[in-house]
Design a protein around this motif. Structure first.
Motif, PDB file in Angstrom:
ATOM      1  N   ALA A 215     -19.569 -36.104 -61.219  1.00  0.00           N
ATOM      2  CA  ALA A 215     -19.346 -35.871 -59.785  1.00  0.00           C
ATOM      3  C   ALA A 215     -19.614 -34.403 -59.439  1.00  0.00           C
ATOM      4  CB  ALA A 215     -17.923 -36.257 -59.400  1.00  0.00           C
ATOM      5  N   SER A 216     -19.206 -33.502 -60.309  1.00  0.00           N
ATOM      6  CA  SER A 216     -19.451 -32.076 -60.070  1.00  0.00           C
ATOM      7  C   SER A 216     -20.937 -31.769 -60.143  1.00  0.00           C
ATOM      8  CB  SER A 216     -18.696 -31.223 -61.082  1.00  0.00           C
ATOM      9  OG  SER A 216     -17.317 -31.361 -60.892  1.00  0.00           O
ATOM     10  N   ARG A 217     -21.641 -32.395 -61.086  1.00  0.00           N
ATOM     11  CA  ARG A 217     -23.095 -32.188 -61.184  1.00  0.00           C
ATOM     12  C   ARG A 217     -23.787 -32.696 -59.914  1.00  0.00           C
ATOM     13  NH1 ARG A 217     -24.354 -30.867 -66.510  1.00  0.00           N
ATOM     14  NH2 ARG A 217     -22.758 -31.515 -67.988  1.00  0.00           N
ATOM     15  N   ASP A 218     -23.345 -33.856 -59.413  1.00  0.00           N
ATOM     16  CA  ASP A 218     -23.925 -34.405 -58.186  1.00  0.00           C
ATOM     17  C   ASP A 218     -23.667 -33.492 -56.998  1.00  0.00           C
ATOM     18  OD1 ASP A 218     -24.767 -36.559 -59.685  1.00  0.00           O
ATOM     19  OD2 ASP A 218     -23.152 -37.898 -58.998  1.00  0.00           O
ATOM     20  N   THR A 219     -22.455 -32.956 -56.917  1.00  0.00           N
ATOM     21  CA  THR A 219     -22.109 -32.040 -55.832  1.00  0.00           C
ATOM     22  C   THR A 219     -22.955 -30.777 -55.908  1.00  0.00           C
ATOM     23  OG1 THR A 219     -19.849 -32.889 -55.750  1.00  0.00           O
ATOM     24  CG2 THR A 219     -20.234 -30.726 -54.766  1.00  0.00           C
ATOM     25  N   ALA A 220     -23.121 -30.233 -57.095  1.00  0.00           N
ATOM     26  CA  ALA A 220     -23.932 -29.027 -57.268  1.00  0.00           C
ATOM     27  C   ALA A 220     -25.382 -29.289 -56.867  1.00  0.00           C
ATOM     28  CB  ALA A 220     -23.862 -28.546 -58.712  1.00  0.00           C
ATOM     29  N   ALA A 221     -25.899 -30.462 -57.216  1.00  0.00           N
ATOM     30  CA  ALA A 221     -27.270 -30.801 -56.842  1.00  0.00           C
ATOM     31  C   ALA A 221     -27.400 -30.932 -55.319  1.00  0.00           C
ATOM     32  CB  ALA A 221     -27.694 -32.098 -57.522  1.00  0.00           C
TER      33      ALA A 221
ATOM     34  N   VAL B 184     -25.532 -29.428 -53.023  1.00  0.00           N
ATOM     35  CA  VAL B 184     -25.418 -28.081 -52.446  1.00  0.00           C
ATOM     36  C   VAL B 184     -26.732 -27.328 -52.630  1.00  0.00           C
ATOM     37  CG1 VAL B 184     -24.266 -25.844 -52.721  1.00  0.00           C
ATOM     38  CG2 VAL B 184     -22.921 -27.934 -52.634  1.00  0.00           C
ATOM     39  N   GLU B 185     -27.330 -27.453 -53.806  1.00  0.00           N
ATOM     40  CA  GLU B 185     -28.606 -26.779 -54.048  1.00  0.00           C
ATOM     41  C   GLU B 185     -29.687 -27.328 -53.121  1.00  0.00           C
ATOM     42  OE1 GLU B 185     -31.234 -24.111 -55.179  1.00  0.00           O
ATOM     43  OE2 GLU B 185     -29.116 -24.101 -55.738  1.00  0.00           O
ATOM     44  N   GLY B 186     -29.672 -28.640 -52.875  1.00  0.00           N
ATOM     45  CA  GLY B 186     -30.629 -29.234 -51.944  1.00  0.00           C
ATOM     46  C   GLY B 186     -30.472 -28.684 -50.534  1.00  0.00           C
ATOM     47  N   LEU B 187     -29.239 -28.542 -50.087  1.00  0.00           N
ATOM     48  CA  LEU B 187     -28.989 -27.979 -48.758  1.00  0.00           C
ATOM     49  C   LEU B 187     -29.418 -26.514 -48.690  1.00  0.00           C
ATOM     50  CD1 LEU B 187     -25.491 -29.533 -47.993  1.00  0.00           C
ATOM     51  CD2 LEU B 187     -27.682 -30.135 -46.942  1.00  0.00           C
ATOM     52  N   ALA B 188     -29.156 -25.771 -49.761  1.00  0.00           N
ATOM     53  CA  ALA B 188     -29.562 -24.364 -49.794  1.00  0.00           C
ATOM     54  C   ALA B 188     -31.086 -24.243 -49.758  1.00  0.00           C
ATOM     55  CB  ALA B 188     -29.000 -23.684 -51.044  1.00  0.00           C
ATOM     56  N   GLU B 189     -31.758 -25.132 -50.476  1.00  0.00           N
ATOM     57  CA  GLU B 189     -33.232 -25.119 -50.472  1.00  0.00           C
ATOM     58  C   GLU B 189     -33.775 -25.439 -49.080  1.00  0.00           C
ATOM     59  OE1 GLU B 189     -36.894 -24.355 -51.636  1.00  0.00           O
ATOM     60  OE2 GLU B 189     -35.111 -24.044 -52.879  1.00  0.00           O
ATOM     61  N   ARG B 190     -33.148 -26.395 -48.410  1.00  0.00           N
ATOM     62  CA  ARG B 190     -33.562 -26.708 -47.038  1.00  0.00           C
ATOM     63  C   ARG B 190     -33.396 -25.498 -46.130  1.00  0.00           C
ATOM     64  NH1 ARG B 190     -30.621 -31.966 -44.906  1.00  0.00           N
ATOM     65  NH2 ARG B 190     -30.873 -30.853 -42.958  1.00  0.00           N
ATOM     66  N   ALA B 191     -32.313 -24.762 -46.326  1.00  0.00           N
ATOM     67  CA  ALA B 191     -32.054 -23.585 -45.493  1.00  0.00           C
ATOM     68  C   ALA B 191     -33.043 -22.462 -45.773  1.00  0.00           C
ATOM     69  CB  ALA B 191     -30.623 -23.088 -45.720  1.00  0.00           C
ATOM     70  N   ARG B 192     -33.588 -22.404 -46.992  1.00  0.00           N
ATOM     71  CA  ARG B 192     -34.515 -21.324 -47.354  1.00  0.00           C
ATOM     72  C   ARG B 192     -35.978 -21.647 -47.037  1.00  0.00           C
ATOM     73  NH1 ARG B 192     -30.953 -20.831 -52.137  1.00  0.00           N
ATOM     74  NH2 ARG B 192     -32.137 -22.484 -53.107  1.00  0.00           N
TER      75      ARG B 192
ATOM     76  N   ARG C 194     -26.848 -37.460 -35.923  1.00  0.00           N
ATOM     77  CA  ARG C 194     -27.645 -36.764 -36.942  1.00  0.00           C
ATOM     78  C   ARG C 194     -26.818 -36.478 -38.192  1.00  0.00           C
ATOM     79  NH1 ARG C 194     -29.404 -33.771 -32.608  1.00  0.00           N
ATOM     80  NH2 ARG C 194     -28.389 -31.887 -33.358  1.00  0.00           N
ATOM     81  N   LEU C 195     -25.550 -36.125 -38.009  1.00  0.00           N
ATOM     82  CA  LEU C 195     -24.685 -35.873 -39.161  1.00  0.00           C
ATOM     83  C   LEU C 195     -24.470 -37.146 -39.973  1.00  0.00           C
ATOM     84  CD1 LEU C 195     -22.009 -33.474 -37.630  1.00  0.00           C
ATOM     85  CD2 LEU C 195     -23.777 -32.907 -39.298  1.00  0.00           C
ATOM     86  N   LEU C 196     -24.221 -38.246 -39.284  1.00  0.00           N
ATOM     87  CA  LEU C 196     -24.014 -39.520 -40.003  1.00  0.00           C
ATOM     88  C   LEU C 196     -25.303 -40.015 -40.660  1.00  0.00           C
ATOM     89  CD1 LEU C 196     -21.644 -41.356 -37.513  1.00  0.00           C
ATOM     90  CD2 LEU C 196     -21.084 -40.420 -39.755  1.00  0.00           C
ATOM     91  N   ASP C 197     -26.436 -39.871 -39.970  1.00  0.00           N
ATOM     92  CA  ASP C 197     -27.707 -40.288 -40.549  1.00  0.00           C
ATOM     93  C   ASP C 197     -28.058 -39.459 -41.780  1.00  0.00           C
ATOM     94  OD1 ASP C 197     -27.949 -42.194 -38.602  1.00  0.00           O
ATOM     95  OD2 ASP C 197     -29.409 -41.070 -37.377  1.00  0.00           O
ATOM     96  N   GLY C 198     -27.613 -38.213 -41.792  1.00  0.00           N
ATOM     97  CA  GLY C 198     -27.882 -37.333 -42.926  1.00  0.00           C
ATOM     98  C   GLY C 198     -26.834 -37.475 -44.027  1.00  0.00           C
ATOM     99  N   LYS C 199     -25.991 -38.491 -43.909  1.00  0.00           N
ATOM    100  CA  LYS C 199     -24.914 -38.759 -44.885  1.00  0.00           C
ATOM    101  C   LYS C 199     -23.989 -37.549 -45.033  1.00  0.00           C
ATOM    102  CE  LYS C 199     -27.566 -42.128 -47.504  1.00  0.00           C
ATOM    103  NZ  LYS C 199     -27.508 -43.123 -46.554  1.00  0.00           N
ATOM    104  N   PHE C 200     -23.743 -36.908 -43.902  1.00  0.00           N
ATOM    105  CA  PHE C 200     -22.848 -35.758 -43.888  1.00  0.00           C
ATOM    106  C   PHE C 200     -21.438 -36.270 -43.600  1.00  0.00           C
ATOM    107  CE2 PHE C 200     -20.743 -32.091 -41.977  1.00  0.00           C
ATOM    108  CZ  PHE C 200     -21.102 -31.089 -42.852  1.00  0.00           C
ATOM    109  N   SER C 201     -20.820 -36.893 -44.597  1.00  0.00           N
ATOM    110  CA  SER C 201     -19.464 -37.395 -44.412  1.00  0.00           C
ATOM    111  C   SER C 201     -18.653 -37.085 -45.657  1.00  0.00           C
ATOM    112  CB  SER C 201     -19.446 -38.891 -44.120  1.00  0.00           C
ATOM    113  OG  SER C 201     -19.730 -39.611 -45.288  1.00  0.00           O
ATOM    114  N   THR C 202     -17.378 -37.008 -45.493  1.00  0.00           N
ATOM    115  CA  THR C 202     -16.493 -36.685 -46.608  1.00  0.00           C
ATOM    116  C   THR C 202     -15.723 -37.899 -47.080  1.00  0.00           C
ATOM    117  OG1 THR C 202     -14.750 -36.031 -45.074  1.00  0.00           O
ATOM    118  CG2 THR C 202     -16.213 -34.300 -45.860  1.00  0.00           C
ATOM    119  N   LEU C 203     -16.001 -39.069 -46.534  1.00  0.00           N
ATOM    120  CA  LEU C 203     -15.281 -40.276 -46.929  1.00  0.00           C
ATOM    121  C   LEU C 203     -15.952 -40.950 -48.080  1.00  0.00           C
ATOM    122  CD1 LEU C 203     -14.474 -41.692 -43.407  1.00  0.00           C
ATOM    123  CD2 LEU C 203     -12.992 -40.385 -44.891  1.00  0.00           C
TER     124      LEU C 203
END
Length: 102
Positions: A43-49, A51-59, A93-102
């Motif tokens: 789960a931690s590896r998935d979370t790190a991946a 976060v890295e994907g979001l950071a790459e999108r931002a860059r 857009r948040l829901l379509d992007g799977k931006f949920s904490t549930l």
């Protein structure tokens, strides 16, 4: 320890007074080396991946990002972001992007 030569100018012979028991302890003592270990859950590896994907999108493209920020600032200053349509669009857009904490 043999202290008979303490008052004289010669050196003190300390080696001759060591007992066999002391020598055995020093020779047989194996150094113990401690190792630090860590484990990372899947789960931690998935979370790190993620976060890295979001950071790459931002860059990705600074020019495109700058244009988006400028447009967002204009909408914010004009009050367009306070409208119900803007809030619904953002939530979708948040829901379509799977931006949920549930």
């Amino acid at each position: 320890m043999d202290i008979r030569n303490v008052g004289s100018k010669s050196s003190v012979d300390r080696a001759s007074d060591r007992s066999k028991r002391t020598e055995a302890k020093r020779d047989d003592a194996a150094p113990s080396v401690r190792r630090d270990e860590a484990s990372i859950s899947n789960a931690s590896r998935d979370t790190a991946a993620a976060v890295e994907g979001l950071a790459e999108r931002a860059r990705r493209d600074d020019a495109e990002r700058e244009a988006m920020v400028t447009a967002a600032m204009r909408k914010l200053m004009n009050g367009e972001l306070d409208a119900a349509e803007a809030l619904q669009g953002t939530a979708k857009r948040l829901l379509d992007g799977k931006f949920s904490t549930l």
